[in-house]
Design a protein around this motif. Structure first.
Motif, PDB file in Angstrom:
ATOM      1  N   THR A  32      35.997  33.727  33.145  1.00 11.37           N
ATOM      2  CA  THR A  32      37.081  33.041  33.850  1.00 11.37           C
ATOM      3  C   THR A  32      36.999  33.263  35.354  1.00 11.37           C
ATOM      4  O   THR A  32      37.208  32.337  36.149  1.00 11.37           O
ATOM      5  CB  THR A  32      38.444  33.543  33.327  1.00 11.37           C
ATOM      6  OG1 THR A  32      38.580  33.118  31.968  1.00 11.37           O
ATOM      7  CG2 THR A  32      39.601  33.006  34.154  1.00 11.37           C
ATOM      8  N   LEU A  33      36.680  34.473  35.764  1.00  6.87           N
ATOM      9  CA  LEU A  33      36.688  34.825  37.180  1.00  6.87           C
ATOM     10  C   LEU A  33      35.389  34.478  37.893  1.00  6.87           C
ATOM     11  O   LEU A  33      35.302  34.606  39.117  1.00  6.87           O
ATOM     12  CB  LEU A  33      36.987  36.319  37.323  1.00  6.87           C
ATOM     13  CG  LEU A  33      38.368  36.745  36.791  1.00  6.87           C
ATOM     14  CD1 LEU A  33      38.496  38.262  36.777  1.00  6.87           C
ATOM     15  CD2 LEU A  33      39.485  36.119  37.605  1.00  6.87           C
ATOM     16  N   ALA A  34      34.396  34.024  37.136  1.00 13.87           N
ATOM     17  CA  ALA A  34      33.119  33.624  37.740  1.00 13.87           C
ATOM     18  C   ALA A  34      33.166  32.164  38.163  1.00 13.87           C
ATOM     19  O   ALA A  34      33.966  31.371  37.653  1.00 13.87           O
ATOM     20  CB  ALA A  34      31.989  33.844  36.745  1.00 13.87           C
ATOM     21  N   PHE A 175      39.553  44.907  37.152  1.00 13.05           N
ATOM     22  CA  PHE A 175      39.277  43.474  37.103  1.00 13.05           C
ATOM     23  C   PHE A 175      39.833  42.743  38.324  1.00 13.05           C
ATOM     24  O   PHE A 175      39.233  41.778  38.807  1.00 13.05           O
ATOM     25  CB  PHE A 175      39.840  42.858  35.816  1.00 13.05           C
ATOM     26  CG  PHE A 175      38.852  42.822  34.692  1.00 13.05           C
ATOM     27  CD1 PHE A 175      37.832  41.885  34.671  1.00 13.05           C
ATOM     28  CD2 PHE A 175      38.923  43.731  33.649  1.00 13.05           C
ATOM     29  CE1 PHE A 175      36.903  41.845  33.644  1.00 13.05           C
ATOM     30  CE2 PHE A 175      38.011  43.708  32.605  1.00 13.05           C
ATOM     31  CZ  PHE A 175      36.986  42.755  32.605  1.00 13.05           C
ATOM     32  N   ALA A 176      40.969  43.190  38.836  1.00 15.83           N
ATOM     33  CA  ALA A 176      41.573  42.521  39.993  1.00 15.83           C
ATOM     34  C   ALA A 176      41.007  43.009  41.320  1.00 15.83           C
ATOM     35  O   ALA A 176      41.003  42.268  42.313  1.00 15.83           O
ATOM     36  CB  ALA A 176      43.090  42.726  39.978  1.00 15.83           C
ATOM     37  N   ALA A 177      40.520  44.232  41.368  1.00 14.71           N
ATOM     38  CA  ALA A 177      40.101  44.856  42.629  1.00 14.71           C
ATOM     39  C   ALA A 177      39.057  44.067  43.417  1.00 14.71           C
ATOM     40  O   ALA A 177      39.132  44.020  44.658  1.00 14.71           O
ATOM     41  CB  ALA A 177      39.603  46.278  42.362  1.00 14.71           C
ATOM     42  N   PRO A 178      38.054  43.438  42.781  1.00 10.02           N
ATOM     43  CA  PRO A 178      37.058  42.699  43.588  1.00 10.02           C
ATOM     44  C   PRO A 178      37.663  41.535  44.375  1.00 10.02           C
ATOM     45  O   PRO A 178      37.048  41.062  45.333  1.00 10.02           O
ATOM     46  CB  PRO A 178      36.077  42.173  42.527  1.00 10.02           C
ATOM     47  CG  PRO A 178      36.253  43.069  41.352  1.00 10.02           C
ATOM     48  CD  PRO A 178      37.699  43.441  41.357  1.00 10.02           C
ATOM     49  N   SER A 204      30.883  45.510  31.964  1.00  9.91           N
ATOM     50  CA  SER A 204      31.169  44.081  32.085  1.00  9.91           C
ATOM     51  C   SER A 204      31.196  43.658  33.552  1.00  9.91           C
ATOM     52  O   SER A 204      30.649  42.608  33.920  1.00  9.91           O
ATOM     53  CB  SER A 204      32.514  43.751  31.424  1.00  9.91           C
ATOM     54  OG  SER A 204      32.471  43.995  30.039  1.00  9.91           O
ATOM     55  N   LEU A 205      31.827  44.461  34.391  1.00  8.69           N
ATOM     56  CA  LEU A 205      31.916  44.137  35.819  1.00  8.69           C
ATOM     57  C   LEU A 205      30.543  44.188  36.484  1.00  8.69           C
ATOM     58  O   LEU A 205      30.178  43.292  37.262  1.00  8.69           O
ATOM     59  CB  LEU A 205      32.876  45.107  36.509  1.00  8.69           C
ATOM     60  CG  LEU A 205      34.343  45.027  36.087  1.00  8.69           C
ATOM     61  CD1 LEU A 205      35.137  46.148  36.731  1.00  8.69           C
ATOM     62  CD2 LEU A 205      34.949  43.679  36.447  1.00  8.69           C
ATOM     63  N   ARG A 227      32.091  38.795  44.373  1.00  7.02           N
ATOM     64  CA  ARG A 227      32.319  37.602  43.553  1.00  7.02           C
ATOM     65  C   ARG A 227      31.741  37.803  42.151  1.00  7.02           C
ATOM     66  O   ARG A 227      30.634  38.307  41.993  1.00  7.02           O
ATOM     67  CB  ARG A 227      31.670  36.375  44.201  1.00  7.02           C
ATOM     68  CG  ARG A 227      32.355  35.939  45.498  1.00  7.02           C
ATOM     69  CD  ARG A 227      31.684  34.715  46.083  1.00  7.02           C
ATOM     70  NE  ARG A 227      32.378  34.251  47.281  1.00  7.02           N
ATOM     71  CZ  ARG A 227      33.394  33.379  47.266  1.00  7.02           C
ATOM     72  NH1 ARG A 227      33.803  32.873  46.114  1.00  7.02           N
ATOM     73  NH2 ARG A 227      33.978  33.008  48.391  1.00  7.02           N
ATOM     74  N   TYR A 228      32.506  37.351  41.161  1.00  2.50           N
ATOM     75  CA  TYR A 228      32.021  37.359  39.788  1.00  2.50           C
ATOM     76  C   TYR A 228      30.939  36.289  39.620  1.00  2.50           C
ATOM     77  O   TYR A 228      31.059  35.183  40.139  1.00  2.50           O
ATOM     78  CB  TYR A 228      33.168  37.065  38.813  1.00  2.50           C
ATOM     79  CG  TYR A 228      34.114  38.217  38.596  1.00  2.50           C
ATOM     80  CD1 TYR A 228      33.938  39.081  37.520  1.00  2.50           C
ATOM     81  CD2 TYR A 228      35.197  38.433  39.447  1.00  2.50           C
ATOM     82  CE1 TYR A 228      34.820  40.134  37.295  1.00  2.50           C
ATOM     83  CE2 TYR A 228      36.077  39.485  39.231  1.00  2.50           C
ATOM     84  CZ  TYR A 228      35.880  40.330  38.150  1.00  2.50           C
ATOM     85  OH  TYR A 228      36.748  41.378  37.944  1.00  2.50           O
ATOM     86  N   GLN A 229      29.891  36.640  38.889  1.00  2.00           N
ATOM     87  CA  GLN A 229      28.802  35.710  38.621  1.00  2.00           C
ATOM     88  C   GLN A 229      28.822  35.285  37.158  1.00  2.00           C
ATOM     89  O   GLN A 229      29.082  36.100  36.264  1.00  2.00           O
ATOM     90  CB  GLN A 229      27.457  36.369  38.945  1.00  2.00           C
ATOM     91  CG  GLN A 229      27.312  36.776  40.401  1.00  2.00           C
ATOM     92  CD  GLN A 229      26.073  37.602  40.657  1.00  2.00           C
ATOM     93  OE1 GLN A 229      25.249  37.803  39.759  1.00  2.00           O
ATOM     94  NE2 GLN A 229      25.937  38.105  41.879  1.00  2.00           N
ATOM     95  N   ALA A 230      28.570  33.993  36.919  1.00  2.38           N
ATOM     96  CA  ALA A 230      28.532  33.487  35.552  1.00  2.38           C
ATOM     97  C   ALA A 230      27.358  34.109  34.791  1.00  2.38           C
ATOM     98  O   ALA A 230      26.298  34.374  35.369  1.00  2.38           O
ATOM     99  CB  ALA A 230      28.402  31.970  35.566  1.00  2.38           C
TER     100      ALA A 230
END
Length: 449
Positions: A32-34, A175-178, A204-205, A227-230
């Motif tokens: 979701t975040l990626a 999960f929110a920190a990045p 996971s992160l 940034r989260y990567q897919a």
């Protein structure tokens, strides 16, 4: 309604273990975040993963279910500017992570849940998020669900969290920190319980490209804006769910085969395997067939044993059920965290097993319910009605304990298996376990943990 469960004389066959709920939920979050498309193979589909999917859809993710995998089109850092009410139902992880993520949503988000969730401890998380700049208010009871997060962002900085209440507090902030404006430092006070869940979050992160580091003792974390990567993820077996099938196999001599089992797991509840081996049960993995074989010789479950469960709290109820048949004693310590779960699980299992005639004693450490000691027997009369205390893991554990009693028992809360193990009754039916629903004539009130 109650569920009547007839005892059995043997337990054997081939059963499928559900995929991991925590791994599926974490993969849904990173997807979701990626920015881009992620896939989650061998995902678990149950009420609590559906609740996570719906929460992520509320933030704008597009999640499509295919045969054997999920496809997630993530939102990256583009949170929608629309006020939302997100329903967490009874999932503590969904409530806690969504509350944290709502801090960076550009408009207010109300996060709510059912009666069991509204009773659970949330204050440490809310205070930690406020230390990082979040603007959160409780709507009904101070520092409990439901809450409104006004979405004014996370500035970063240092927050403090206890390690002996819930690892989900740490997971939520991680999960929110990045997405914060600046680096986030998390300092954990006291002993850190359920470390395996935190390590799953960190893995996971890291796999999703997040710049995160942690001290070896998991008391200190540093997260950089990133940034989260897919990515594509394949989830493995769920050892909490497997524990019910493994415990049932341990109660009867014979051979049992579990499928969808890979053997390489970060889950703390994997401890059920060496525990069974200590009790005299043989467990063999076959990676070629993704299966596990249990060989239970006559004469197992004899002796005096002690288990520390501080890193595998979800199998505490299973161990209580198993301990009821240890010819000797099973002493379990380090389970104080379970008093913050849906029910106070040690007290719940002790109360219900005592009602069934089991010799079980709650153990306290500095006045805190921390474990139990159970002195087992070969069998019990049965013929009693047992309460789940509103907790599906209590029901599943008591269900297993009843299989070796002499008469059928009745259980409340059987519908709640849909939360994490929706095929529970079907799997046990493969071993010839017969169940029927009956009217709850007295309709006793459910205890609240």
């Amino acid at each position: 309604m109650l569920l009547r469960v007839d005892p059995v004389d043997s337990f054997s066959g081939t059963f499928r273990v559900p995929s991991s709920k925590p791994e599926t939920q974490r993969a849904i979050l990173t997807g979701t975040l990626a920015e881009g498309t992620s896939r989650v193979f061998n995902d678990l589909r149950c009420d609590e993963t559906e609740t996570m999917k719906n929460a992520c859809r509320a933030f704008g993710a597009k999640i499509t279910e295919h045969d054997g995998h999920l496809e997630i089109e993530g939102i990256g850092q583009s949170f929608p500017r629309i006020g939302r009410v997100v329903q967490s139902r009874g999932s503590g992880l969904v409530f806690r992570v969504v509350t944290a993520l709502a801090s960076v949503n550009p408009s207010p988000v109300v996060v709510t849940g059912d009666a069991t969730l509204r009773n659970r401890v949330m204050e440490p998380l809310l205070q930690a998020l406020r230390e990082l700049g979040a603007d959160i208010e409780s709507i009904v009871s101070e520092n409990k669900a439901p809450v409104i997060n006004w979405g004014r962002g996370l500035k970063g900085g240092t927050c403090r969290l206890p390690g002996d209440i819930s690892s989900q507090f740490i997971t939520a902030v991680l999960f929110a920190a990045p997405l914060a404006e600046g680096p986030v430092e998390i300092v954990v006070t006291g002993e850190v319980f359920s470390q395996s869940y935190i390590r799953q979050t960190l893995a996971s992160l890291t796999d999703a490209g997040i710049k995160v580091s942690a001290s070896e003792d998991l008391r200190h974390y540093q997260v950089e804006p990133s940034r989260y990567q897919a990515l594509d993820v394949t989830t493995r077996e769920d050892y909490t769910s497997a524990s019910y099938l493994l415990a049932a196999a341990a109660l009867f001599p014979g051979r049992t085969v579990l499928t969808n089992v890979y053997g390489d797991s970060m889950q703390g509840e994997f401890a059920i395997v060496p525990i069974l081996e200590q009790l005299g049960v043989s467990v063999t993995f076959d990676q070629a067939t993704s299966s596990l074989t249990v060989d239970n010789p006559p004469g197992s479950l004899r002796g005096d044993f002690e288990v520390d469960v501080r890193d595998c709290p979800n199998i505490v109820p299973t161990l209580a059920a198993l301990g009821a048949y240890v010819e000797g004693s099973l002493r379990v310590t380090g389970g104080r965290l379970t008093r913050f779960h849906k029910a106070s699980r040690i007290e719940a299992m002790a109360a219900e097993l005592t009602r069934a005639g089991v010799d079980i004693e709650v153990l306290y450490d500095d006045g805190v319910c921390d474990g139990f000691e159970v002195r087992g027997a070969k069998t019990y009369p049965g013929g009693v009605t047992l309460s789940s205390w509103g907790d599906h893991r209590i029901f599943m554990s008591l269900f297993v304990a009843g299989l070796r009693m002499r008469s059928a028992n009745q259980f409340s809360g059987f519908e709640d298996v849909r939360l994490s193990f929706p095929t529970f009754l079907e799997e046990f039916a493969k071993a010839g376990v017969r169940t029927t629903t009956v009217e709850d004539v007295k309709a006793p009130a459910e205890p609240v943990g």
